[in-house]
Write an enzyme that holds these catalytic residues in place. Sequence first.
Site, PDB file in Angstrom:
ATOM      1  N   GLU A   1       0.875  -1.180   0.000  1.00 18.38           N
ATOM      2  CA  GLU A   1       0.000   0.000   0.000  1.00 18.38           C
ATOM      3  C   GLU A   1       0.902   1.216   0.000  1.00 18.38           C
ATOM      4  O   GLU A   1       1.546   1.518   1.002  1.00 18.38           O
ATOM      5  CB  GLU A   1      -0.902   0.011   1.237  1.00 18.38           C
ATOM      6  CG  GLU A   1      -1.849  -1.156   1.323  1.00 18.38           C
ATOM      7  CD  GLU A   1      -2.815  -1.264   0.165  1.00 18.38           C
ATOM      8  OE1 GLU A   1      -2.939  -0.302  -0.633  1.00 18.38           O
ATOM      9  OE2 GLU A   1      -3.441  -2.328   0.028  1.00 18.38           O
TER      10      GLU A   1
ATOM     11  N   CYS B   1      -2.154   8.738   3.306  1.00 23.18           N
ATOM     12  CA  CYS B   1      -2.000   8.272   1.905  1.00 23.18           C
ATOM     13  C   CYS B   1      -3.156   8.795   1.086  1.00 23.18           C
ATOM     14  O   CYS B   1      -3.051   8.925  -0.124  1.00 23.18           O
ATOM     15  CB  CYS B   1      -2.031   6.756   1.797  1.00 23.18           C
ATOM     16  SG  CYS B   1      -1.271   5.895   3.117  1.00 23.18           S
TER      17      CYS B   1
HETATM   18  C1  UN1 Z   1      -3.750   5.918   5.227  1.00 19.88           C
HETATM   19  O1  UN1 Z   1      -3.743   7.100   4.883  1.00 19.88           O
HETATM   20  O2  UN1 Z   1      -2.715   5.229   5.226  1.00 19.88           O
HETATM   21  O3  UN1 Z   1      -9.502   6.560   4.498  1.00 19.88           O
HETATM   22  C2  UN1 Z   1      -4.960   5.224   5.712  1.00 19.88           C
HETATM   23  C3  UN1 Z   1      -8.823   7.091   5.371  1.00 19.88           C
HETATM   24  C4  UN1 Z   1      -8.512   6.327   6.636  1.00 19.88           C
HETATM   25  C5  UN1 Z   1      -7.328   5.431   6.425  1.00 19.88           C
HETATM   26  C6  UN1 Z   1      -6.166   6.094   5.738  1.00 19.88           C
HETATM   27  N1  UN1 Z   1      -9.666   5.573   7.057  1.00 19.88           N
HETATM   28  O4  UN1 Z   1      -8.375   8.218   5.226  1.00 19.88           O
END
Ligand code: UN1
Length: 518
Positions: free
Chosen positions: A251, A285
Amino acid sequence: MKKYSNIIGGKSVSSQKTFLSRNSSNLEDILGEFPDANLEQVREACIAAKQGFDVWRKTPAPIRGQIIGNIGKAIEREKEALSQLLSREMGKTLKEARGDVQEAIDTCHFFQSEGRRLYGQTVPSEMHNKELSTYRRPLGVVGVITAGNFPVAVPSWKIIPALVTGNSIVWKPSEDAAATSYAFAKLLEEGGLPDGVLNVVFGGGAGSTGEFLVQMMDEKRLNKIAFTGSTAVGRKIGEVAGRNLSHPTLELGGKNPMIVMRDADLDNAVAGALWAAFGTGGQRCTSLGNLILDEPIHDAFIEKFLEKVKTIKIGDPIKHEDVLYGPFINERFYKAWDAHYDMAKADGATLLHGSRRITDTNKDNFIGDPSTGFFGSPTVWAGVTKDMDIFKTEVFGPTVSIVKVNGIDEAIETANSVDYGLSSAIYTNNRMWAYQFKDQIQAGMSSINNSTTGAEAHMPFGGVKGSGNGTRESGIWVIESYTYWHGVNDELSGKLQLAQMDTEYGEVKQAFDVSSLM
Ligand code: UN1
């Protein structure tokens, strides 16, 4: 000062080298001293995990599920304390920290019952007196390497499904969230995992514990690696896994687009963009990277957006609950973010808001003393075009780039012209435009009239292109990542029956010509 140990085979194991974990909002506040596990200790952890696996894989899946249920209850009980620790250590707001922890609880709720499902199939055979069936089997020892921005939710997406399907774990948590990770690991242990099923080795990434754990693939001590982090590191891990014929979970980064069309509810879109770009200080992310504005609303949107950007409160989230975001998780992230100012300037982008690091003399709406951590000013670039580096490069921090387009086709084409494809969003009330976006966007996750963030714990999480290798976390989809299918033929006839060769296929009879009836 509190001194912490690795967890190997159920025992506390210290390392000669150590590091400190600090409060990102107040670097003088030290949470504890942590071991920097060496190569030999990482190897020991893998050996312990192999022993743990031999016990755990034989534990009936419903019992493994029940233990996941216990873990969920333990996290629920400790939710507030764990959220406070998380917020103090890596600097996200308490509201977000509670969300981070809740996501792990939701994940336990989901996978608790999966222990009573893990269905295989019965499959008809082409032979008489023969039965076929399929079983999900665990992979073995899984190496887990995670980042500091979601120190509870993201590890839980890997560890919980890997456990319920019968795998054992060696986890190298982020050194930016070592105390939070330790607490989480103790709650996992509390649920009733046999010794060796969950092993935790602390330390850094490159040239340190993380790299040693990846090396264990070549020593055949790991059956899989699951990683959340940068695309550059993900590629290296993918290469090591590839030569060992193992399929890793990767990821990786993102440069997530949000399109705002001419018919959108602008106030709603401004709220979504503000949260997506600046929530967690842009260190998700799923944070918004490129804000793609349809020409007729371009100027009006920017005006409303900047009005809000100017009011963003920043500060230590433990001391001031109402800040939108806190510090950079570490100095390395701050420096990498700061460098983007030069990149965007060289590109010729126009700076609408933002003034690099927040200091005593450059405070925006900062509350408190900005010198105690690395805090970044909310940064907005306009006049960004597809050929610019700032358009293509992930900037892990509170920065958004505005791109002007004309119409839905150009908007989608622009959104798709980065090498990433994690999350994405569109604001429109036109059903056809929303459909076109959904149909054509290159991304693993999309929102219609909502922010780029906010994945729920039972939806598939992951990306396409540079954002990952196609594996998915969460929900039923993640189970594929931690099991292989085992097909079993059970021959009951008492003789050697050869498939295809001894099969009594039906013979076609004389051809019937329909036109003979006319
Ligand atoms: C991440 O940014 O690694 O959808 C995870 C979201 C969160 C998870 C993010 N529930 O922003």
